[in-house]
Write a protein that holds these residues in place. Sequence first.
Motif, mmCIF file in Angstrom:
data_model
loop_
_atom_site.group_PDB
_atom_site.id
_atom_site.type_symbol
_atom_site.label_atom_id
_atom_site.label_comp_id
_atom_site.label_asym_id
_atom_site.label_seq_id
_atom_site.Cartn_x
_atom_site.Cartn_y
_atom_site.Cartn_z
ATOM 1 N N UNK A 87 1.764 6.442 -7.133
ATOM 2 C CA UNK A 87 0.667 7.265 -7.649
ATOM 3 C C UNK A 87 0.983 8.749 -7.478
ATOM 4 N N UNK A 88 1.519 9.135 -6.324
ATOM 5 C CA UNK A 88 1.877 10.532 -6.084
ATOM 6 C C UNK A 88 2.957 11.003 -7.048
ATOM 7 N N UNK A 89 3.925 10.153 -7.317
ATOM 8 C CA UNK A 89 4.997 10.516 -8.259
ATOM 9 C C UNK A 89 4.431 10.691 -9.659
ATOM 10 N N UNK A 90 3.544 9.794 -10.083
ATOM 11 C CA UNK A 90 2.951 9.901 -11.418
ATOM 12 C C UNK A 90 2.082 11.147 -11.550
ATOM 13 N N UNK A 91 1.286 11.470 -10.510
ATOM 14 C CA UNK A 91 0.453 12.674 -10.553
ATOM 15 C C UNK A 91 1.317 13.926 -10.621
ATOM 16 N N UNK A 92 2.369 13.965 -9.827
ATOM 17 C CA UNK A 92 3.263 15.126 -9.826
ATOM 18 C C UNK A 92 3.948 15.272 -11.185
ATOM 19 N N UNK A 93 4.365 14.150 -11.778
ATOM 20 C CA UNK A 93 5.007 14.196 -13.083
ATOM 21 C C UNK A 93 4.064 14.704 -14.162
ATOM 22 N N UNK A 94 2.806 14.248 -14.133
ATOM 23 C CA UNK A 94 1.828 14.690 -15.128
ATOM 24 C C UNK A 94 1.523 16.178 -14.952
ATOM 25 N N UNK A 95 1.373 16.618 -13.716
ATOM 26 C CA UNK A 95 1.081 18.031 -13.453
ATOM 27 C C UNK A 95 2.268 18.902 -13.874
ATOM 28 N N UNK A 96 3.460 18.438 -13.594
ATOM 29 C CA UNK A 96 4.648 19.182 -13.979
ATOM 30 C C UNK A 96 4.756 19.272 -15.501
ATOM 31 N N UNK A 97 4.425 18.191 -16.190
ATOM 32 C CA UNK A 97 4.433 18.198 -17.652
ATOM 33 C C UNK A 97 3.404 19.162 -18.219
ATOM 34 N N UNK A 141 0.830 -1.206 0.000
ATOM 35 C CA UNK A 141 0.000 0.000 0.000
ATOM 36 C C UNK A 141 0.866 1.257 0.000
ATOM 37 N N UNK A 142 1.897 1.258 0.825
ATOM 38 C CA UNK A 142 2.790 2.416 0.882
ATOM 39 C C UNK A 142 3.508 2.619 -0.448
ATOM 40 N N UNK A 143 3.960 1.544 -1.059
ATOM 41 C CA UNK A 143 4.667 1.655 -2.342
ATOM 42 C C UNK A 143 3.731 2.148 -3.446
ATOM 43 N N UNK A 144 2.509 1.627 -3.489
ATOM 44 C CA UNK A 144 1.584 2.059 -4.550
ATOM 45 C C UNK A 144 1.150 3.505 -4.344
ATOM 46 N N UNK A 145 0.959 3.931 -3.111
ATOM 47 C CA UNK A 145 0.605 5.323 -2.840
ATOM 48 C C UNK A 145 1.724 6.264 -3.282
ATOM 49 N N UNK A 146 2.947 5.900 -2.971
ATOM 50 C CA UNK A 146 4.089 6.723 -3.379
ATOM 51 C C UNK A 146 4.201 6.782 -4.907
#
Length: 174
Positions: A40-50, A33-38
């Motif tokens: 997801x947060x990285x992917x969301x941040x990457x998409x927003x940054x893009x 759960x901790x790994x998947x949450x991390x």
Amino acid sequence: MTLCKLRRIIGDQRGFTLIEVIVALAIISLIGTAASTATIQILKHGARSGSYTAAGQYTMSAIRWIGRDAEMSQTVDIGEASGFPLTLGWIDWENVEYQVVYTIEDGTLKREYSVDGSAPSQTIIAKYINSISENTTCEQDDNILTLKVTATIEDGASPVSVTNKREIYLKSSR
């Protein structure tokens, strides 16, 4: 002989107890759960940054193109509400007449370019331009053309908007 000693030490134990298995599964699920949450947060941040980077590039492209043409222009005709369509014109040293018209249609900034009254060629300059008159404007005060361009990219639940502003000093306006 060693095998016999090992059997005496272990005894009749042949596997894990139910409690040990449940505890192991609980620990593994917490780690997962901790790994998947991390992730997801990285992917969301990457998409927003893009999206933020793309919106910034669109606004800078719009300002660069309009600014380049405005610096050469001798006539400036600004549209009513937000300043678009913006029509720029100039005559070069060889008496060749140029006219450029910038319009915003469906969030796309377009440039129509014609030479000596020929059929205009159209180029898409930027996408995702926010055409609301408070966000993207073109105003002229004396020999200063002020551009304010906003690009908005819908990024899931939260849109990303970038605004850039530039003042362009015109040669002369007729």
